[in-house]
Every structure is written in C-alpha cells, then in structure tokens.
Design an enzyme around this catalytic site. Sequence first.
Site, PDB file in Angstrom:
ATOM      1  CD1 TRP A 120      -7.515  10.566   2.230  1.00  0.00           C
ATOM      2  CD2 TRP A 120      -8.093   8.006   2.410  1.00  0.00           C
ATOM      3  NE1 TRP A 120      -6.653  10.057   2.465  1.00  0.00           N
ATOM      4  CE2 TRP A 120      -6.052   8.773   2.407  1.00  0.00           C
ATOM      5  CE3 TRP A 120      -7.479   6.869   2.583  1.00  0.00           C
ATOM      6  CZ2 TRP A 120      -4.933   7.664   3.083  1.00  0.00           C
ATOM      7  CZ3 TRP A 120      -6.069   6.067   3.203  1.00  0.00           C
ATOM      8  CH2 TRP A 120      -5.285   6.589   3.663  1.00  0.00           C
ATOM      9  CG  ASN A 155      -1.732   7.202   2.096  1.00  0.00           C
ATOM     10  OD1 ASN A 155      -1.257   6.325   2.888  1.00  0.00           O
ATOM     11  ND2 ASN A 155      -1.570   7.948   3.171  1.00  0.00           N
ATOM     12  CG  ASP A 156      -1.333  11.166   1.968  1.00  0.00           C
ATOM     13  OD1 ASP A 156      -1.831  10.494   1.677  1.00  0.00           O
ATOM     14  OD2 ASP A 156      -0.819  12.124   3.023  1.00  0.00           O
ATOM     15  CD  GLU A 211      -6.339  14.640   5.976  1.00  0.00           C
ATOM     16  OE1 GLU A 211      -6.184  13.350   6.438  1.00  0.00           O
ATOM     17  OE2 GLU A 211      -6.436  14.384   4.146  1.00  0.00           O
ATOM     18  CD1 TRP A 239      -0.395   2.422   1.691  1.00  0.00           C
ATOM     19  CD2 TRP A 239      -2.558   1.825   1.114  1.00  0.00           C
ATOM     20  NE1 TRP A 239      -1.776   3.455   2.381  1.00  0.00           N
ATOM     21  CE2 TRP A 239      -2.874   3.054   1.654  1.00  0.00           C
ATOM     22  CE3 TRP A 239      -3.671   1.181   0.303  1.00  0.00           C
ATOM     23  CZ2 TRP A 239      -3.738   3.749   1.379  1.00  0.00           C
ATOM     24  CZ3 TRP A 239      -4.937   2.271   0.262  1.00  0.00           C
ATOM     25  CH2 TRP A 239      -5.231   3.344   0.785  1.00  0.00           C
ATOM     26  CD  GLN A 263       2.315   8.640   5.049  1.00  0.00           C
ATOM     27  OE1 GLN A 263       1.370   8.179   6.704  1.00  0.00           O
ATOM     28  NE2 GLN A 263       3.836   8.903   5.973  1.00  0.00           N
ATOM     29  CB  SER A 315       2.317  13.993   5.227  1.00  0.00           C
ATOM     30  OG  SER A 315       1.700  12.037   4.394  1.00  0.00           O
ATOM     31  NE  ARG A 359      -4.034  13.947   9.564  1.00  0.00           N
ATOM     32  CZ  ARG A 359      -4.702  13.901   9.659  1.00  0.00           C
ATOM     33  NH1 ARG A 359      -4.856  13.719  11.121  1.00  0.00           N
ATOM     34  NH2 ARG A 359      -6.090  13.710   9.067  1.00  0.00           N
ATOM     35  CG  ASP A 360      -0.827  15.504   7.206  1.00  0.00           C
ATOM     36  OD1 ASP A 360       0.187  15.199   7.868  1.00  0.00           O
ATOM     37  OD2 ASP A 360      -1.567  15.764   6.159  1.00  0.00           O
TER      38      ASP A 360
END
Length: 480
Positions: free
Chosen positions: A283, A21-22, A201, A19, A38, A79, A149-150
């Site tokens: 998502w 993601n970002d 985000e 998997w 990610q 992230s 976050r991020d």
Amino acid sequence: STGGEKYRPAFHFSPKAHWMNDPNGMVYYNGVYHLFFQYHPGGTTWGPMHWGHATTRDLVNWEEKPIALYPDSLGTIFSGSIVIDKDNTAGFGKNAMVAIFTHHNQKIEEAKTGLHQYQSIAYSNDEGETWTKYKGNPVLPNPGISDFRDPKVMWYEQGKKWVMTLATKDRITFYSSPDLKAWKRESEFGANLGAHGGVWECPDLFPLKSNGKTVWVLLVSINPGGPNGGSATQYFTGNFDGNKFVPNSTKEKWVDYGTDNYAGVTWSNTGDRKIFLGWMNNWQYANQVPTKAWRGAMTLPRELSLASVDGAYYLRSLPVKEVLPSLKPVYKKGTVTIDKEIDLSAYAKPLDGKFKLDLGLENTNNFNIILSNVNGQKLIIGYDKKNNSYFIDRTLSGETAFEKGFAKKHSAPRLLTGKKINISLILDVASVELFADNGLTVMTDIFFPGSAIETIKIQSKAVSKLSNLSLSKIDQKQLK
Ligand code: FRU
C-alpha cells in the site's frame, strides 16, 4: 516487448486491465482453482471495489473471467472468502459456492458513525459463473467497530459449524454459524499481541499437521508496520477449539520479509493441502507503480507447511509443485567453487527476465547475486554472514522515483544457523521471489527494470563451495 506491457509478468496472475488488490474467495472446486480479487474496473488506481475473477487448473496458466460481484445499494465489495456448502446448510443448494464478503458503504463512512462495514453473502450454483446476493444482507451488521472486515470462513468439523475469522481494527474476532446466515460472536484475539504498527486486515485461520500433531495457524495482514516498511503479513501458531485461538508463542513471525506480499490467504476446499497466494504489492506505493494498462499482480501460489526450529513452529512456504513441470534447466552443475565470481550471463540472456535460479552453498560465506540489464540497472540478492540474514537490494533496480521509499535494501533474518544454505530465486520480469532454507525465510520484491534482466553474476569475496547451481527457463509453452 516494449511500451505499456513491458512489466507484465508471464506466469503470475495480473488482470488484463485496471486496478487489482487483495486476492479474495480463493476456492478449489471440480478441478478448478478460483481466484477472485479486489478490482476497480473504472481505473488503474484504487476505487469502488468489485470482485474480479480468474481461474486456473494448474496454478500456472490463468484465465480471466467476467466480473463476479458488483457494488449494490449496501455498498462496494471489499475482501472476503468463498466456501463450498457441501451439506446445503444455507439452503442455496447442495455444493453451492457461498461468498462471504464485506460491504463497504461510502455514504455511511462520510457520516462518520463508524458503522460503514458489515458482512454479506452471495451464492453461485454454476461454479462461480453467475452470482446472486442474499436478500437478507447484511448477515453480520456492524457492532460499532470502524474497521470490521475481510471475513475468512471455514467449516469447523469437530463442532459441525462454520467459523468466521474477521479483522476488527486492532484484533481478530471469531464468529460461528450453523448456516452462514446467523452469526454468533465467539471470542477475540490479539489486542495485546503481535505487531500493531497499523490496522489488522485479511486474516486466515487453518490447521496444519506437524508430525501427526495438528497446529493452527492464524495469518494477519497489517498495514502499515511491516518488517521492511508498509504492508506485510504476520502469523501466529497455536490451538483453536472452535471458540478460542490460544497462541503457543508470542514471538513475532512474518510470512514474507519482502515488501511485496500482502493480504495473502489460502484456498479453501483443498483438503490437507494449504495453498497460499498474496497480492504482490504494498500500500505504500501500490497506486503509483509504473505499469500502464493495469496495476497489481499476485505472488506465485505457495504450498504452506510447518517446520519446528528451536522448539518453535514456523511456516515454510515453497512454490507449488505444479510450477515444476514448466522448468527446463539451461545450466546445471554439482559441486562448483565461487572464486570471486561465477558469470551465468550467457545462459541468462535468452531467458528474457523469466527464470528460476537454485543455489546450494556448503559454507556460509557472504555472497551477492547480481541481476542486471544492458542499462546497468541491477537488483542484488544476497546473504550477510555477520547478521545471518538475507537481503534484496533494489536501490539501483530501474524506475524507483515514483515513491520516495521504494529504492531500498530489505533484509530478512535467517532462522537456521547451520553452514549449508540453499536458495531459490524466481524472476518474472518485474518481480523476484526468494525462498531460502527450503522456504523458512521468504522475500518477495517487485522492481521495474527499464529493460529485461539479462546478466546473472554470483560473487563471493571468500572462496565459496557450492553443492549445486542451476538456472532454469520457465517454459513459455506452459504459459499463456
Ligand atoms: C487490504 C484491504 C482490505 C479491504 C480491501 C479494500 O488490502 O484494505 O482490508 O477489504 O483492501 O480494497
């Protein structure tokens, strides 16, 4: 090819397995563009996050590297960004790569105190091959904000300090630091501005030049609440003085109107050039998309610039020029007329679902570009004159049943009103990227055709004049 690899893109980055993601920590150094991401190496759905790593020298050919950051006692690795510390402000070494990321702590999350996300740093002195986490982590503890976050960090030259742009639930908070370790809160932005259909985000803040003037751009991803459903990335233009971001318009703007460009940010250390890349997913269905060994791919890297339309600034995104050398035209015409239909299928068939189609229309009439395969599955991309909008319709595009909202038609407003339209489409097996009006309107959609797209038909009810029409192979020799 068939089986588990049939949706594997050729010139978009996807991990060999598991998997993703970002995009994270994108940084350019010593001729190499680094992409961290990610990553859940334990499965093909979202799970305990690590930072995967890949590199490219030409933004077309990617090499996947070993995992860069693993979870530790403070949490999993969400992230964040990377900077080159040229002046050794942090004391990790001259030109150290410093990663600033979110630690996400599951035990604290379960205790429901809302204090489970905080910012930490790690550094590398060997161009991202090996990483050491800072012993003083976290460098920015949680002040009582459940979504915290991020971090995207940049050097703010005028103030000789680092600036962190952080997503803090329904707004952005800016922090600054002399050394990447001690962070001071500067200001916040956006609680009453922009789209708020979901949590904020993955922000990014950077300057762009427009006719010699510096304009600041603030990207903010939002999930859900995108213009065509699920996750998407909005942006604001304005001014930043090291303390505050002041927007110059309150109008909603979107980086991409398709459903599949999320959490995108720009590479650091590229000078005045700003190169963006996003996660080509949403998502709403990311955990269900029908790929086998891996899940998730990135968009093409895109060059960002500013355009002024009716007195307002807009982002223009176009595929980076590095993609051009890989293009080999297989069909190219100047003026042509669409009298009901132009059929390019004879040229398209050998391209195996990987191509670039460029089209210039002299008079803004409705048109449809129908891409289909031998099973009759089709993706329709077009222009709707009545609404002055572009669209991508993936309702009948192949496998769609994995999520109830996937089979849909998506649309995007056209910003211009002039008669001449130009569009570029980039197809890479299971994704389409539409750049209209020289990148003023962009749409990215993924789709899952049971077999490769091999027919291309361009249809228009009214007779339409084209000023150019070309179809290019994206040359496999350039690719892995
Ligand atoms: C965005 C996001 C980030 C977070 C990461 C977790 O897609 O939710 O806010 O850091 O993914 O994987």
